[in-house]
Design a protein around this motif. Sequence first.
Motif, PDB file in Angstrom:
ATOM      1  N   LEU A  41       0.699  -1.194  -0.109  1.00 18.06           N
ATOM      2  CA  LEU A  41      -0.006   0.140   0.011  1.00 18.06           C
ATOM      3  C   LEU A  41       0.867   1.187   0.101  1.00 18.06           C
ATOM      4  N   ASP A  42       0.379   2.351  -0.576  1.00 20.23           N
ATOM      5  CA  ASP A  42       0.968   3.545  -0.380  1.00 20.23           C
ATOM      6  C   ASP A  42      -0.108   4.536  -0.129  1.00 20.23           C
ATOM      7  N   GLY A  43       0.379   6.003  -0.090  1.00 27.35           N
ATOM      8  CA  GLY A  43      -0.854   6.954   0.228  1.00 27.35           C
ATOM      9  C   GLY A  43      -1.966   6.988  -0.658  1.00 27.35           C
ATOM     10  N   SER A  44      -1.669   6.721  -2.012  1.00 26.61           N
ATOM     11  CA  SER A  44      -2.764   6.644  -2.773  1.00 26.61           C
ATOM     12  C   SER A  44      -3.888   5.545  -2.798  1.00 26.61           C
ATOM     13  N   SER A  45      -3.513   4.460  -2.132  1.00 30.88           N
ATOM     14  CA  SER A  45      -4.286   3.377  -1.745  1.00 30.88           C
ATOM     15  C   SER A  45      -5.157   3.777  -0.640  1.00 30.88           C
ATOM     16  N   ILE A  46      -4.808   4.614   0.364  1.00 33.75           N
ATOM     17  CA  ILE A  46      -5.586   5.167   1.379  1.00 33.75           C
ATOM     18  C   ILE A  46      -6.517   6.173   0.915  1.00 33.75           C
ATOM     19  N   ARG A  47      -5.998   7.023   0.090  1.00 31.03           N
ATOM     20  CA  ARG A  47      -6.799   8.007  -0.505  1.00 31.03           C
ATOM     21  C   ARG A  47      -8.023   7.268  -1.271  1.00 31.03           C
ATOM     22  N   SER A  48      -7.592   6.235  -1.957  1.00 29.21           N
ATOM     23  CA  SER A  48      -8.860   5.483  -2.537  1.00 29.21           C
ATOM     24  C   SER A  48      -9.727   4.901  -1.597  1.00 29.21           C
ATOM     25  N   TRP A  49      -9.476   4.605  -0.508  1.00 30.03           N
ATOM     26  CA  TRP A  49     -10.551   4.226   0.713  1.00 30.03           C
ATOM     27  C   TRP A  49     -11.131   5.208   0.785  1.00 30.03           C
ATOM     28  N   LYS A  50     -10.560   6.541   1.196  1.00 28.93           N
ATOM     29  CA  LYS A  50     -11.475   7.628   1.713  1.00 28.93           C
ATOM     30  C   LYS A  50     -12.047   8.185   0.570  1.00 28.93           C
ATOM     31  N   ALA A  51     -12.100   8.192  -0.695  1.00 23.23           N
ATOM     32  CA  ALA A  51     -12.523   8.556  -1.705  1.00 23.23           C
ATOM     33  C   ALA A  51     -13.900   7.805  -1.957  1.00 23.23           C
ATOM     34  N   GLY A  52     -13.979   6.452  -1.477  1.00 19.44           N
ATOM     35  CA  GLY A  52     -14.899   5.598  -1.741  1.00 19.44           C
ATOM     36  C   GLY A  52     -14.622   4.898  -2.958  1.00 19.44           C
ATOM     37  N   ARG A  53     -13.417   4.777  -3.686  1.00 16.10           N
ATOM     38  CA  ARG A  53     -13.490   4.003  -4.743  1.00 16.10           C
ATOM     39  C   ARG A  53     -13.063   2.595  -4.455  1.00 16.10           C
ATOM     40  N   VAL A  54     -12.603   2.289  -3.372  1.00 17.31           N
ATOM     41  CA  VAL A  54     -12.510   1.099  -2.794  1.00 17.31           C
ATOM     42  C   VAL A  54     -13.571   0.918  -1.459  1.00 17.31           C
ATOM     43  N   ASN A  55     -14.532  -0.029  -1.759  1.00 16.79           N
ATOM     44  CA  ASN A  55     -15.373  -0.170  -0.544  1.00 16.79           C
ATOM     45  C   ASN A  55     -15.282  -1.266   0.330  1.00 16.79           C
ATOM     46  N   TRP A  56     -14.393  -2.244  -0.062  1.00 16.91           N
ATOM     47  CA  TRP A  56     -14.172  -3.545   0.975  1.00 16.91           C
ATOM     48  C   TRP A  56     -12.773  -4.049   0.239  1.00 16.91           C
ATOM     49  N   PRO A  57     -11.671  -3.648   1.210  1.00 15.17           N
ATOM     50  CA  PRO A  57     -10.486  -4.208   0.643  1.00 15.17           C
ATOM     51  C   PRO A  57     -10.202  -5.531   0.937  1.00 15.17           C
ATOM     52  N   LYS A  58      -9.089  -6.094   0.254  1.00 16.74           N
ATOM     53  CA  LYS A  58      -8.967  -7.499   0.094  1.00 16.74           C
ATOM     54  C   LYS A  58      -8.956  -8.248   1.677  1.00 16.74           C
ATOM     55  N   SER A  59      -8.922  -9.484   1.891  1.00 13.19           N
ATOM     56  CA  SER A  59      -9.118 -10.006   3.290  1.00 13.19           C
ATOM     57  C   SER A  59      -7.748  -9.603   4.054  1.00 13.19           C
ATOM     58  N   ALA A  60      -6.544  -9.929   3.428  1.00 17.91           N
ATOM     59  CA  ALA A  60      -5.306  -9.723   4.381  1.00 17.91           C
ATOM     60  C   ALA A  60      -5.396  -8.162   4.734  1.00 17.91           C
ATOM     61  N   THR A  61      -5.641  -7.388   3.798  1.00 14.62           N
ATOM     62  CA  THR A  61      -5.445  -6.025   3.802  1.00 14.62           C
ATOM     63  C   THR A  61      -6.423  -5.561   5.182  1.00 14.62           C
ATOM     64  N   ARG A  62      -7.667  -6.199   4.856  1.00 11.80           N
ATOM     65  CA  ARG A  62      -8.643  -5.572   5.913  1.00 11.80           C
ATOM     66  C   ARG A  62      -8.184  -6.134   7.183  1.00 11.80           C
ATOM     67  N   LYS A  63      -7.648  -7.349   7.353  1.00 12.26           N
ATOM     68  CA  LYS A  63      -7.559  -7.950   8.564  1.00 12.26           C
ATOM     69  C   LYS A  63      -6.342  -6.927   9.090  1.00 12.26           C
ATOM     70  N   ALA A  64      -5.028  -6.747   8.402  1.00 12.74           N
ATOM     71  CA  ALA A  64      -4.170  -5.866   8.967  1.00 12.74           C
ATOM     72  C   ALA A  64      -4.668  -4.523   9.321  1.00 12.74           C
ATOM     73  N   LEU A  65      -5.705  -3.821   8.668  1.00 14.40           N
ATOM     74  CA  LEU A  65      -6.246  -2.681   9.087  1.00 14.40           C
ATOM     75  C   LEU A  65      -6.973  -2.814  10.268  1.00 14.40           C
ATOM     76  N   GLU A  66      -7.794  -3.890  10.524  1.00 16.65           N
ATOM     77  CA  GLU A  66      -8.403  -4.075  11.946  1.00 16.65           C
ATOM     78  C   GLU A  66      -7.407  -4.218  13.065  1.00 16.65           C
ATOM     79  N   ASP A  67      -6.188  -4.815  12.821  1.00 14.56           N
ATOM     80  CA  ASP A  67      -5.341  -4.890  13.914  1.00 14.56           C
ATOM     81  C   ASP A  67      -4.732  -3.407  14.157  1.00 14.56           C
ATOM     82  N   VAL A  68      -4.262  -2.512  13.027  1.00 13.89           N
ATOM     83  CA  VAL A  68      -3.911  -1.545  13.468  1.00 13.89           C
ATOM     84  C   VAL A  68      -4.716  -0.617  14.214  1.00 13.89           C
ATOM     85  N   THR A  69      -6.069  -0.767  13.743  1.00 11.07           N
ATOM     86  CA  THR A  69      -7.011   0.295  14.353  1.00 11.07           C
ATOM     87  C   THR A  69      -7.987  -0.164  15.563  1.00 11.07           C
TER      88      THR A  69
END
Length: 428
Positions: A41-69
């Motif tokens: 991931l890079d900053g543009s990936s997160i900006r895509s999340w915020k903009a709503g262009r990605v509504n549901w990240p891939k499973s490993a990414t989603r799990k990692a985000l849940e661990d972070v937050t």
Amino acid sequence: MGTTRNTILEAWMDEHGYSSNSLADAVNRAIEQLTGRPGGLDGSSIRSWKAGRVNWPKSATRKALEDVTGLPAIALGFVPRGRTSSTPAPPQQEDPDMKRRTLIGGIAAAAAAAAAAPGTASPRRIGMSDVERLQKRFSEIIASDHRHGGQLGIEQQAAALADEALNLQNAGSASQRVRSNLYASAAAFRSSAMWAAIDGRRYDDAKAHMREAQSLAEMSGDQAIKFRIWSHAGTMYRHMGRPADALAANDVARNLHLARRDPLFASLGLARQAAIHGAAQDRTGTRRAFEQAQDAMLRADPADYRPAWMLAFYDQAELDALALSAHLALGDHPTAEYHAHRCLSALRPHMVRSRAITSTRLAHAQLAQGDADAATATAMMVPADAATQHARVSRMLQEFGAALRATAPGSTTIRTWTEHTATWRMAA
């Protein structure tokens, strides 16, 4: 079909101080912990999340985000695939505010149901405010150390605060950022316990605190606290008369990326290296390292961010204090006296412990040059509590008294000193 911004994720990032790039870095590290390979991931990936262009990240990414937050993806405003297509109302007629309220309401209801389930309790959420409360108490310990130094009570308070920071890790859920800050705080508290033990010449206790602090610092990933611990280790070994170990420990601190990036950290590492060279009777190494330390300090930008412990003590006065120690060890007493006067003139009011140590060393430098009267007057300026309760100061004053008696036996100066030290003992 248009996209809807993920305002919930944006709000979470604002609250916890994450930029797009820093969140991407944190999630990449969490992905590496999960899969053994760093995320991409890079900053543009997160900006895509915020903009709503990605509504549901891939499973490993989603799990990692849940661990972070510390939150499920749905609580961060993400919508599982297929959720929108099952909604009967056309997208252009959907009220975004209503959708957000419905989503948050559903999350709250789910959380309430989980809390009400038999045998479960709603976990406490640990946040940066908890870390900040610990840091405030840590500042009070630092202030006490500058006033008194070396006291067992300070060591015990700092160690207890480190244990409290670790207990918070198990007290509830927290984001990866908060957990890293808790580990860094615990490492900082342990390093203060270590320093109090060094200052009190309790070296076995200092080494035990050092080992605990080093493991906590590794878990935090905080370069500044790693620098502090290894730099303290160098000072400890110097006081123990082990210059080779002192140089090795100090080199670990000096070789950290932080010391290469920030001239003030570089300056402190070089100044302590010079003090070690002095203890090892290396005149050339002492001179070269102090010149480099002074140059680095002049290049440092005062506006750069630095941790509170660094700002509280390292300045020109501390650099001169280390030069005083080195030249005193080398037997260069005129140069030692020069740095002592520079240090005393620049010391900030809260550096009570440092003033007592510097005054005692100045008395030694003056006595070694044959000025017993001036040396005795300087030694008598040391406050009674430092003279009787600070292990390093007490030892140096005992050595001063022995040197004075050898230098001027039977003189009125000896009687003056003897009478004065008697008042210290009565005050204690």
